[in-house]
Each structure stands twice: as structure tokens, then as C-alpha cells.
Design an enzyme around this catalytic site. Structure first.
Site, PDB file in Angstrom:
ATOM      1  N   CYS A  86       0.835  -1.199   0.000  1.00 55.82           N
ATOM      2  CA  CYS A  86       0.000   0.000   0.000  1.00 55.82           C
ATOM      3  C   CYS A  86       0.877   1.259   0.000  1.00 55.82           C
ATOM      4  O   CYS A  86       1.535   1.541  -0.991  1.00 55.82           O
ATOM      5  CB  CYS A  86      -0.983  -0.049   1.172  1.00 55.82           C
ATOM      6  SG  CYS A  86      -2.410   1.055   0.971  1.00 55.82           S
ATOM      7  N   HIS A 194      -3.376  -5.749   0.978  1.00 56.59           N
ATOM      8  CA  HIS A 194      -2.703  -5.973   2.258  1.00 56.59           C
ATOM      9  C   HIS A 194      -2.650  -7.458   2.624  1.00 56.59           C
ATOM     10  O   HIS A 194      -3.547  -7.964   3.304  1.00 56.59           O
ATOM     11  CB  HIS A 194      -3.454  -5.234   3.367  1.00 56.59           C
ATOM     12  CG  HIS A 194      -3.301  -3.749   3.348  1.00 56.59           C
ATOM     13  ND1 HIS A 194      -2.322  -3.099   4.074  1.00 56.59           N
ATOM     14  CD2 HIS A 194      -4.001  -2.792   2.700  1.00 56.59           C
ATOM     15  CE1 HIS A 194      -2.434  -1.791   3.871  1.00 56.59           C
ATOM     16  NE2 HIS A 194      -3.433  -1.577   3.043  1.00 56.59           N
ATOM     17  N   GLU A 196      -0.847  -8.831   4.844  1.00 56.07           N
ATOM     18  CA  GLU A 196      -0.694  -8.968   6.303  1.00 56.07           C
ATOM     19  C   GLU A 196      -2.037  -8.948   7.017  1.00 56.07           C
ATOM     20  O   GLU A 196      -2.121  -9.328   8.189  1.00 56.07           O
ATOM     21  CB  GLU A 196       0.225  -7.857   6.843  1.00 56.07           C
ATOM     22  CG  GLU A 196      -0.400  -6.486   7.039  1.00 56.07           C
ATOM     23  CD  GLU A 196      -0.582  -5.676   5.761  1.00 56.07           C
ATOM     24  OE1 GLU A 196      -0.936  -4.481   5.863  1.00 56.07           O
ATOM     25  OE2 GLU A 196      -0.385  -6.223   4.656  1.00 56.07           O
TER      26      GLU A 196
END
Length: 229
Positions: A86, A194, A196
């Protein structure tokens, strides 16, 4: 293997990245402040999402001048793994470590939702545990995730297999539905979604987990014979 998670003023996904590394790989991980001038002890550097320096001027435009970015460039040149997520992707493009730029979403609105991605290149150190063409679910959360490059750059990306992920349904107007790219060497990846935030079923998807385990596998394949076991 040792991971570094960079922290800029305004980072807000650094903790997510740290926890994802801990939970998916079990390997050592440190937060590294943006003023750091030595990354030599780290094998993989994560440039997390957020709003570095408040996204003033342009997303990533100030962060690219932070002292640590000279070390990130050095690490990339040495073949170490660098993953920008990002705002981290925006920083890597601003720093010239990846081609292109990120612009405002065509809707001119911030978008936060699950996104379906197609794995285009499964041969990078970050994607080896995915299948070519596999569709995965990874969340997005951005206002300036519209990837842009000119036609000549796009042709080079295609020719060199540098497009790593495409959106199955383009949410932001990105050129050629691009969600993530790598450098020609394949050791630097930038992506707007994302991973994660997709490492546990409680988060809605576990599809991001294999990005982190792929990195560990790649490192062990390259260096592990002398250090593992």
C-alpha cells in the site's frame, strides 16, 4: 532469517506486518525507525502501509527521502527481499525501486474492502507457494491505489513477467488491472492489497499467509543449507 518492518511517522500497518511475520514464519522481526542507516542484519525488509509523513505533497514523496531508504536501495541491489504494501508500494515507486506511479482512485473515494486477485507471476520469492492463475482474496484500503505507467513501461512489465498480481475486478482504475508488480530481478515487490491482513481465518482470509511463507522458503532455498538444521 531476519525481517525488518520499517516505521515512518504516520505508518499504521507496521504492527500488522510485524504480527503477520511472527505468526506465519516464527522468524525474528524488528521494527526499524525511518532514521536508521544500517539494514545489513536483515534478510527481508517490509515497507508497510499507512500515511507516511501524512501523505503530504504526494503519497510516499517525503518518505522516499528518509535515511533508511538509501539502505533499502542498497539491500535491493544486494538481492535481499523488499516488500512494499500500500503506502509502502507508493514509497517504492517514488524512490525509483519500482516503475510507475500510484494515483487517486478513479472513484475519487477511499476504498476498503476484500478484493479478488489473480496470481500472474508465481515464480517470485514472494509468490512461489501460489499456483499460476490462482484467485486469492486479499483486502484493500486505499484512496490512491490507481497504478499508472506509460505504454512502453507496461510492455516492459509484460515482457519481463513483472506483473505479479492483477485485480479480478478492478476497484480503482489501475492500468491493465495491476495490483502488484516486481522489479526485473524479482526481489522487490510492491502491491496495494494488504496480505498482512489476510493471514488468519478470523480476519476473513488466510490467502496472504503464503506470501510470508514463500519468502521464508525462498531464503532457505538460497541460504538455508548453511544455516538451517
Amino acid at each position: 532469517m531476519k525481517f525488518a518492518v520499517l516505521v515512518f511517522p504516520g505508518s499504521n500497518c507496521d504492527i500488522d506486518c510485524y504480527k503477520a511475520v511472527e505468526e506465519t514464519t516464527g522468524e525474528p522481526v524488528d521494527y526499524v525507525w525511518h532514521t536508521a542507516t544500517d539494514l545489513s542484519e536483515y534478510d527481508c525488509i517490509l515497507v508497510p502501509g499507512g500515511f507516511s509523513y501524512g501523505d503530504y505533497l504526494r503519497c510516499g514523496a517525503i518518505a522516499r527521502f528518509a535515511p533508511v531508504m538509501a539502505e533499502v536501495a542498497k539491500a535491493a541491489e544486494q538481492g535481499k527481499y523488499v516488500l512494499g504494501i500500500c503506502n509502502g508500494f507508493q514509497i517504492l515507486t517514488e524512490a525509483g525501486l519500482l516503475p510507475g506511479a500510484l494515483r487517486r482512485n478513479t472513484s475519487m473515494k477511499f476504498i476498503c474492502q476484500d478484493s479478488k486477485l489473480q496470481v500472474v507471476n508465481h515464480t517470485t520469492p514472494f509468490t512461489s507457494e501460489y499456483a499460476a492463475g490462482e484467485e486469492i482474496t486479499i483486502p484493500i484500503a486505499h484512496g490512491e491505489g490507481n497504478y499508472y505507467c506509460d505504454e512502453a513501461t507496461l510492455e516492459r512489465l509484460k515482457a519481463n513477467n513483472q506483473i505479479v498480481f492483477r485485480y479480478s475486478h478492478n476497484p480503482n482504475g489501475s492500468t491493465d488491472d495491476i495490483a502488484g508488480i516486481c522489479n526485473e530481478r524479482g526481489n522487490v515487490v510492491g502491491m496495494m492489497p494488504h496480505p498482512e491482513r489476510a493471514v488468519s481465518s478470523i480476519l476473513g482470509s488466510e490467502d496472504g499467509k503464503r506470501m510470508f511463507t514463500s519468502i521464508l522458503t525462498a531464503w532457505r532455498d538460497q541460504y538455508g543449507a548453511a544455516t538451517v538444521g
